[in-house]
Write an enzyme that holds these catalytic residues in place. Structure first.
Site, PDB file in Angstrom:
ATOM      1  N   ASP A   1     -11.856 -20.059  24.476  1.00 54.87           N
ATOM      2  CA  ASP A   1     -11.655 -21.749  23.683  1.00 54.87           C
ATOM      3  C   ASP A   1     -11.288 -22.276  24.994  1.00 54.87           C
ATOM      4  O   ASP A   1     -10.606 -22.261  26.068  1.00 54.87           O
ATOM      5  CB  ASP A   1     -10.833 -21.305  22.896  1.00 54.87           C
ATOM      6  CG  ASP A   1      -9.483 -21.236  23.039  1.00 54.87           C
ATOM      7  OD1 ASP A   1      -9.478 -20.613  24.216  1.00 54.87           O
ATOM      8  OD2 ASP A   1      -8.528 -22.046  22.967  1.00 54.87           O
TER       9      ASP A   1
ATOM     10  N   GLU B   1      -7.420 -14.775  33.395  1.00 59.54           N
ATOM     11  CA  GLU B   1      -6.594 -15.982  33.595  1.00 59.54           C
ATOM     12  C   GLU B   1      -7.295 -16.068  35.004  1.00 59.54           C
ATOM     13  O   GLU B   1      -7.169 -14.917  36.055  1.00 59.54           O
ATOM     14  CB  GLU B   1      -6.453 -16.544  33.290  1.00 59.54           C
ATOM     15  CG  GLU B   1      -5.070 -16.456  31.612  1.00 59.54           C
ATOM     16  CD  GLU B   1      -5.256 -17.660  31.596  1.00 59.54           C
ATOM     17  OE1 GLU B   1      -5.870 -18.993  32.597  1.00 59.54           O
ATOM     18  OE2 GLU B   1      -5.479 -17.633  30.006  1.00 59.54           O
TER      19      GLU B   1
ATOM     20  N   ASP C   1     -11.245 -22.422  33.515  1.00 58.51           N
ATOM     21  CA  ASP C   1      -9.882 -22.059  32.396  1.00 58.51           C
ATOM     22  C   ASP C   1     -11.118 -21.768  31.107  1.00 58.51           C
ATOM     23  O   ASP C   1     -10.324 -23.143  30.712  1.00 58.51           O
ATOM     24  CB  ASP C   1      -8.891 -23.109  31.904  1.00 58.51           C
ATOM     25  CG  ASP C   1      -7.535 -22.757  31.546  1.00 58.51           C
ATOM     26  OD1 ASP C   1      -7.637 -21.396  31.302  1.00 58.51           O
ATOM     27  OD2 ASP C   1      -6.735 -23.287  31.316  1.00 58.51           O
TER      28      ASP C   1
ATOM     29  N   HIS D   1      -8.284 -27.731  33.170  1.00 59.94           N
ATOM     30  CA  HIS D   1      -8.071 -29.006  32.340  1.00 59.94           C
ATOM     31  C   HIS D   1      -8.396 -30.385  33.106  1.00 59.94           C
ATOM     32  O   HIS D   1      -8.249 -31.279  32.455  1.00 59.94           O
ATOM     33  CB  HIS D   1      -6.942 -29.351  31.604  1.00 59.94           C
ATOM     34  CG  HIS D   1      -6.025 -28.254  31.247  1.00 59.94           C
ATOM     35  ND1 HIS D   1      -4.804 -27.977  30.282  1.00 59.94           N
ATOM     36  CD2 HIS D   1      -6.298 -26.718  30.858  1.00 59.94           C
ATOM     37  CE1 HIS D   1      -4.266 -26.541  29.911  1.00 59.94           C
ATOM     38  NE2 HIS D   1      -5.796 -26.160  30.299  1.00 59.94           N
TER      39      HIS D   1
ATOM     40  N   GLU E   1      -6.720 -20.254  22.049  1.00 53.88           N
ATOM     41  CA  GLU E   1      -5.165 -20.025  23.407  1.00 53.88           C
ATOM     42  C   GLU E   1      -5.141 -20.737  24.199  1.00 53.88           C
ATOM     43  O   GLU E   1      -3.725 -21.290  24.113  1.00 53.88           O
ATOM     44  CB  GLU E   1      -5.554 -19.037  24.531  1.00 53.88           C
ATOM     45  CG  GLU E   1      -4.628 -18.449  24.839  1.00 53.88           C
ATOM     46  CD  GLU E   1      -4.528 -19.287  26.715  1.00 53.88           C
ATOM     47  OE1 GLU E   1      -3.330 -18.855  27.343  1.00 53.88           O
ATOM     48  OE2 GLU E   1      -5.281 -20.195  26.760  1.00 53.88           O
ATOM     49  N   GLU E   2      -5.728 -22.135  23.875  1.00 45.08           N
ATOM     50  CA  GLU E   2      -4.968 -23.023  24.423  1.00 45.08           C
ATOM     51  C   GLU E   2      -3.929 -24.502  23.543  1.00 45.08           C
ATOM     52  O   GLU E   2      -3.857 -25.832  23.687  1.00 45.08           O
ATOM     53  CB  GLU E   2      -6.233 -24.195  24.979  1.00 45.08           C
ATOM     54  CG  GLU E   2      -7.337 -23.638  25.580  1.00 45.08           C
ATOM     55  CD  GLU E   2      -6.753 -24.010  27.300  1.00 45.08           C
ATOM     56  OE1 GLU E   2      -5.126 -24.345  27.287  1.00 45.08           O
ATOM     57  OE2 GLU E   2      -7.039 -23.590  28.450  1.00 45.08           O
TER      58      GLU E   2
ATOM     59  N   HIS F   1      -9.926 -15.893  27.073  1.00 42.30           N
ATOM     60  CA  HIS F   1      -9.925 -16.742  26.374  1.00 42.30           C
ATOM     61  C   HIS F   1     -11.070 -17.213  25.820  1.00 42.30           C
ATOM     62  O   HIS F   1     -11.376 -18.049  26.948  1.00 42.30           O
ATOM     63  CB  HIS F   1      -9.100 -17.345  25.593  1.00 42.30           C
ATOM     64  CG  HIS F   1      -8.429 -18.904  27.155  1.00 42.30           C
ATOM     65  ND1 HIS F   1      -8.905 -20.169  26.790  1.00 42.30           N
ATOM     66  CD2 HIS F   1      -7.689 -18.872  28.127  1.00 42.30           C
ATOM     67  CE1 HIS F   1      -8.401 -20.195  27.712  1.00 42.30           C
ATOM     68  NE2 HIS F   1      -7.747 -19.667  28.141  1.00 42.30           N
TER      69      HIS F   1
END
Length: 350
Positions: free
Chosen positions: A68, A145, A90, A321, A121-122, A66
């Site tokens: 995003d 991931e 991530d 994050h 995805e987030e 992903h």
């Protein structure tokens, strides 16, 4: 053949394009151009995903990462062999590794490799992955991931999200009137008691409740509350039972269940897993398996495609994050070699 410097430049260029969910356009364009320059057939699909392909025929191997990120700018810098920046772990690190490895298979050979940088995805929409479900039928899938370069992730918890809103007439604070916020807290406590009673000895096998948002309002004549309750659920969990329970306990509040994903665990005894393990060993690693307490696009495409699947990518997922998000560049480069070896084994003649 790309060099290590080229592969690092690819990663850095991707990280430099800030791309929180729904704002991925610049990063998508960069990745499509980069894959095109590396010899992949690259384009932007109808959902806005970055897609690159090499080869043709069978087997069809999908590398779905992903593009995003969560919001928040982490200043980009290289320091002591580490690249800092939002998305390094991530999950632009794994996605860049996918593109770098696939670009080594541009000469005619056996099979087709598709790299996807999926959007959103987030956030609960998971727009990119959901778009792929009815448009691809790969023979095996690697989800991008962070597992660490020497580990393979075979399981993810699912997720059920509840958006809670309640507005009611105001009353004097000295009375026995139950405030809207108190009603929301009552629901949280009921949910907490339910999931606590379903706990097992393992974190992966237990549901977990999280209060992500809680905001109150007082407009004079009315007062209200908005909250978001998130429940991570293990594979096989009774999602319908949880949703029914929350709806019943919510009373007059408005509840929207905006995400309903089952947990997944992949089969270990597959050619895909064996190829990844062999690639890790060839790079000097001792491979291990992981089961994550978070959720990924593996929960969407895995049940739909019902083929061998695993998640793999460089990076320490504890940095996901965070303000300190960074990736060790040597580990990123090792993951490219692992993926290259795995893809070579999967596309070699029987």
């Amino acid at each position: 053949m790309s060099t290590a410097r080229d592969d690092i430049a690819l990663l850095r260029g991707l990280v430099e394009r800030y791309s929180p969910s729904t704002q991925e356009g610049e990063a998508v364009s960069f990745l499509v151009d980069a894959m095109d320059r590396r010899g992949l057939r690259a384009h932007v699909d109808e959902a806005g995903n970055a897609v690159g392909e090499v080869g043709s025929g069978e087997p069809h191997i999908a590398l779905v990462g992903h593009i995003d990120t969560v919001p928040g700018i982490v200043p980009i810098r290289e320091e002591s062999g580490r690249l800092y920046g939002r998305g390094t772990v991530d999950a632009k690190g794994p996605l860049a590794a996918f593109a770098a490895a696939a670009s080594r298979f541009t000469q005619p050979g056996r099979g087709r490799i598709t790299v996807v940088g999926a959007v959103e995805e987030e956030c609960p929409t998971s727009k990119g992955a959901r778009h792929l479900v009815d448009r691809m039928r790969p023979d095996c899938v690697i989800i991008g991931e962070p597992s660490g370069w020497d580990s393979v992730t075979i399981g993810y918890k699912g997720h059920v999200g509840f958006d809670y809103r309640l507005e009611q007439p105001n009353a004097h604070h000295a009375g026995d009137h139950k405030r809207a916020a108190e009603r929301a807290i009552d629901l949280y406590n009921a949910m907490q008691a339910r999931v606590a009673g379903q706990a097992t000895e393992s974190e992966f096998g237990s549901p977990r409740l999280e209060l992500r948002r809680f905001n109150t309002t007082d407009e004079g004549l009315t007062e209200g509350v908005e909250a978001y309750f998130s429940v991570r659920v293990p594979p096989g969990y009774d999602l319908d039972g949880l949703i029914s329970f929350v709806m019943e306990q919510a009373g007059s509040a408005e509840i929207v269940c905006d995400q309903r994903l089952p947990g997944v665990v992949a089969e270990k005894n597959t050619a895909l897993i064996r190829a990844l393990l062999r690639g890790i060993r060839q790079e000097g690693g001792r491979p291990t398996f992981k089961k994550k307490t978070g959720t990924s696009d593996m929960c969407i495409v895995g049940p739909a495609w019902n083929c061998p699947i695993a998640a793999y990518g460089p990076g320490d997922s504890s940095l996901d994050h965070t303000p300190d998000e960074h990736i060790v560049l040597e580990e990123y480069l090792r993951s490219v070699e692992v993926l290259t070896a795995a893809l070579k084994q999967l596309t070699s003649a029987d």
